[in-house]
Design a protein around this motif. Structure first.
Motif, PDB file in Angstrom:
ATOM      1  N   GLN A  58       1.078 -21.036  14.484  1.00 30.09           N
ATOM      2  CA  GLN A  58       0.350 -19.887  13.942  1.00 30.09           C
ATOM      3  C   GLN A  58       0.685 -18.626  14.739  1.00 30.09           C
ATOM      4  N   ASP A  59       0.744 -18.743  16.057  1.00 27.06           N
ATOM      5  CA  ASP A  59       1.127 -17.602  16.900  1.00 27.06           C
ATOM      6  C   ASP A  59       2.536 -17.134  16.568  1.00 27.06           C
ATOM      7  N   ALA A  60       3.445 -18.084  16.371  1.00 31.08           N
ATOM      8  CA  ALA A  60       4.832 -17.729  16.029  1.00 31.08           C
ATOM      9  C   ALA A  60       4.882 -17.028  14.676  1.00 31.08           C
ATOM     10  N   ARG A  61       4.102 -17.506  13.698  1.00 27.03           N
ATOM     11  CA  ARG A  61       4.050 -16.846  12.387  1.00 27.03           C
ATOM     12  C   ARG A  61       3.523 -15.422  12.510  1.00 27.03           C
ATOM     13  N   GLU A  62       2.506 -15.229  13.338  1.00 20.81           N
ATOM     14  CA  GLU A  62       1.954 -13.894  13.538  1.00 20.81           C
ATOM     15  C   GLU A  62       2.976 -12.972  14.199  1.00 20.81           C
ATOM     16  N   ILE A  63       3.687 -13.498  15.196  1.00 22.26           N
ATOM     17  CA  ILE A  63       4.708 -12.693  15.881  1.00 22.26           C
ATOM     18  C   ILE A  63       5.815 -12.306  14.905  1.00 22.26           C
ATOM     19  N   VAL A  64       6.274 -13.265  14.105  1.00 17.47           N
ATOM     20  CA  VAL A  64       7.319 -12.969  13.123  1.00 17.47           C
ATOM     21  C   VAL A  64       6.809 -11.951  12.100  1.00 17.47           C
ATOM     22  N   GLY A  65       5.567 -12.096  11.684  1.00 15.40           N
ATOM     23  CA  GLY A  65       4.988 -11.142  10.743  1.00 15.40           C
ATOM     24  C   GLY A  65       4.915  -9.734  11.320  1.00 15.40           C
ATOM     25  N   LEU A  66       4.476  -9.632  12.579  1.00 15.00           N
ATOM     26  CA  LEU A  66       4.419  -8.324  13.236  1.00 15.00           C
ATOM     27  C   LEU A  66       5.818  -7.743  13.411  1.00 15.00           C
ATOM     28  N   PHE A  67       6.775  -8.598  13.760  1.00 14.03           N
ATOM     29  CA  PHE A  67       8.155  -8.141  13.915  1.00 14.03           C
ATOM     30  C   PHE A  67       8.695  -7.628  12.587  1.00 14.03           C
ATOM     31  N   LYS A  68       8.392  -8.340  11.506  1.00 11.87           N
ATOM     32  CA  LYS A  68       8.847  -7.933  10.175  1.00 11.87           C
ATOM     33  C   LYS A  68       8.252  -6.578   9.801  1.00 11.87           C
ATOM     34  N   ILE A  69       6.979  -6.390  10.057  1.00 10.58           N
ATOM     35  CA  ILE A  69       6.334  -5.103   9.761  1.00 10.58           C
ATOM     36  C   ILE A  69       6.977  -3.991  10.581  1.00 10.58           C
ATOM     37  N   ASP A  70       7.246  -4.268  11.854  1.00 13.68           N
ATOM     38  CA  ASP A  70       7.855  -3.274  12.736  1.00 13.68           C
ATOM     39  C   ASP A  70       9.264  -2.920  12.266  1.00 13.68           C
ATOM     40  N   VAL A  71      10.036  -3.924  11.888  1.00 15.41           N
ATOM     41  CA  VAL A  71      11.400  -3.679  11.402  1.00 15.41           C
ATOM     42  C   VAL A  71      11.362  -2.873  10.106  1.00 15.41           C
ATOM     43  N   GLU A  72      10.451  -3.218   9.201  1.00 12.35           N
ATOM     44  CA  GLU A  72      10.343  -2.465   7.945  1.00 12.35           C
ATOM     45  C   GLU A  72       9.959  -1.012   8.204  1.00 12.35           C
ATOM     46  N   ARG A  73       9.060  -0.792   9.169  1.00 12.50           N
ATOM     47  CA  ARG A  73       8.654   0.574   9.501  1.00 12.50           C
ATOM     48  C   ARG A  73       9.829   1.358  10.077  1.00 12.50           C
ATOM     49  N   HIS A  74      10.571   0.743  10.990  1.00 15.49           N
ATOM     50  CA  HIS A  74      11.730   1.411  11.572  1.00 15.49           C
ATOM     51  C   HIS A  74      12.822   1.646  10.527  1.00 15.49           C
ATOM     52  N   LEU A  75      12.957   0.723   9.594  1.00 14.09           N
ATOM     53  CA  LEU A  75      13.935   0.897   8.525  1.00 14.09           C
ATOM     54  C   LEU A  75      13.572   2.101   7.654  1.00 14.09           C
ATOM     55  N   LYS A  76      12.282   2.235   7.327  1.00 17.19           N
ATOM     56  CA  LYS A  76      11.854   3.384   6.522  1.00 17.19           C
ATOM     57  C   LYS A  76      12.090   4.690   7.272  1.00 17.19           C
ATOM     58  N   ILE A  77      11.809   4.685   8.572  1.00 13.39           N
ATOM     59  CA  ILE A  77      12.051   5.883   9.378  1.00 13.39           C
ATOM     60  C   ILE A  77      13.543   6.206   9.390  1.00 13.39           C
ATOM     61  N   SER A  78      14.363   5.187   9.590  1.00 15.38           N
ATOM     62  CA  SER A  78      15.815   5.390   9.619  1.00 15.38           C
ATOM     63  C   SER A  78      16.332   5.880   8.275  1.00 15.38           C
ATOM     64  N   GLU A  79      15.811   5.308   7.200  1.00 20.44           N
ATOM     65  CA  GLU A  79      16.224   5.769   5.870  1.00 20.44           C
ATOM     66  C   GLU A  79      15.828   7.224   5.656  1.00 20.44           C
ATOM     67  N   GLY A  80      14.652   7.605   6.149  1.00 22.05           N
ATOM     68  CA  GLY A  80      14.219   8.998   6.040  1.00 22.05           C
ATOM     69  C   GLY A  80      15.125   9.928   6.831  1.00 22.05           C
ATOM     70  N   LEU A  81      15.485   9.507   8.038  1.00 17.09           N
ATOM     71  CA  LEU A  81      16.407  10.314   8.849  1.00 17.09           C
ATOM     72  C   LEU A  81      17.767  10.442   8.171  1.00 17.09           C
ATOM     73  N   LEU A  82      18.237   9.343   7.597  1.00 14.11           N
ATOM     74  CA  LEU A  82      19.518   9.366   6.899  1.00 14.11           C
ATOM     75  C   LEU A  82      19.456  10.275   5.676  1.00 14.11           C
TER      76      LEU A  82
END
Length: 117
Positions: free
Chosen positions: A40-64
Motif C-alpha cells: 500500500q505504501d509503494a502504491r501511494e508512493i507511485v501515485g504521488l510520483f505519477k501526480i508529480d510527473v504529470e504536474r512537471h509535464l504540464k509545466i514543461s509543456e507550458g514552457l515549450l
C-alpha cells in the motif's frame, strides 16, 4: 468427562500443536499485514510520483508552448522588419517577441550583445 484432569501425553500433544499453530498464525498474519502495508505504501508512493510527473509535464509543456509562441512572434517580427513593415505588426506579437528576450525578472536572456545606439 474430565476437562481439567491431565490424561498424559494424549492431552499434551493437541495443546502443544494448538500453541504452535497459534504462533505460526500470529507471525504469518503479522508478516502478511506488514507485506500488505508495504504494498500500500509503494502504491501511494507511485501515485504521488505519477501526480508529480504529470504536474512537471504540464509545466514543461507550458514552457515549450511559450517558447514556441515567442519564436513564432520573433519570426513574424523579423519578416515584417525585412519588409519595412514592423509598425504593422500586432501589439501582442511584439509583446510576445520581447518577452522571449526578457525574463520575468527583467534580465536579458539573449547571449547576443545589445546594439549601441
Amino acid at each position: 468427562m474430565k476437562l481439567f484432569e491431565s490424561e498424559g501425553w494424549k492431552s499434551f500433544w493437541p495443546n502443544f500443536l494448538a500453541v504452535i499453530l497459534g504462533i505460526v498464525i500470529t507471525f504469518g498474519g503479522e508478516r502478511l499485514i506488514t507485506n500488505c502495508q508495504k504494498r500500500q505504501d509503494a502504491r501511494e508512493i507511485v501515485g504521488l510520483f505519477k501526480i508529480d510527473v504529470e504536474r512537471h509535464l504540464k509545466i514543461s509543456e507550458g514552457l515549450l508552448d511559450d517558447y514556441t509562441a515567442g519564436m513564432s512572434a520573433l519570426r513574424q517580427c523579423a519578416a515584417a522588419s525585412g519588409r519595412g513593415e514592423l509598425d504593422k505588426v500586432h501589439e501582442d506579437t511584439l509583446r510576445c517577441a520581447l518577452n522571449s528576450f526578457f525574463s520575468v525578472h527583467g534580465k536579458i536572456r539573449s547571449a547576443l550583445p545589445l546594439p549601441d545606439g
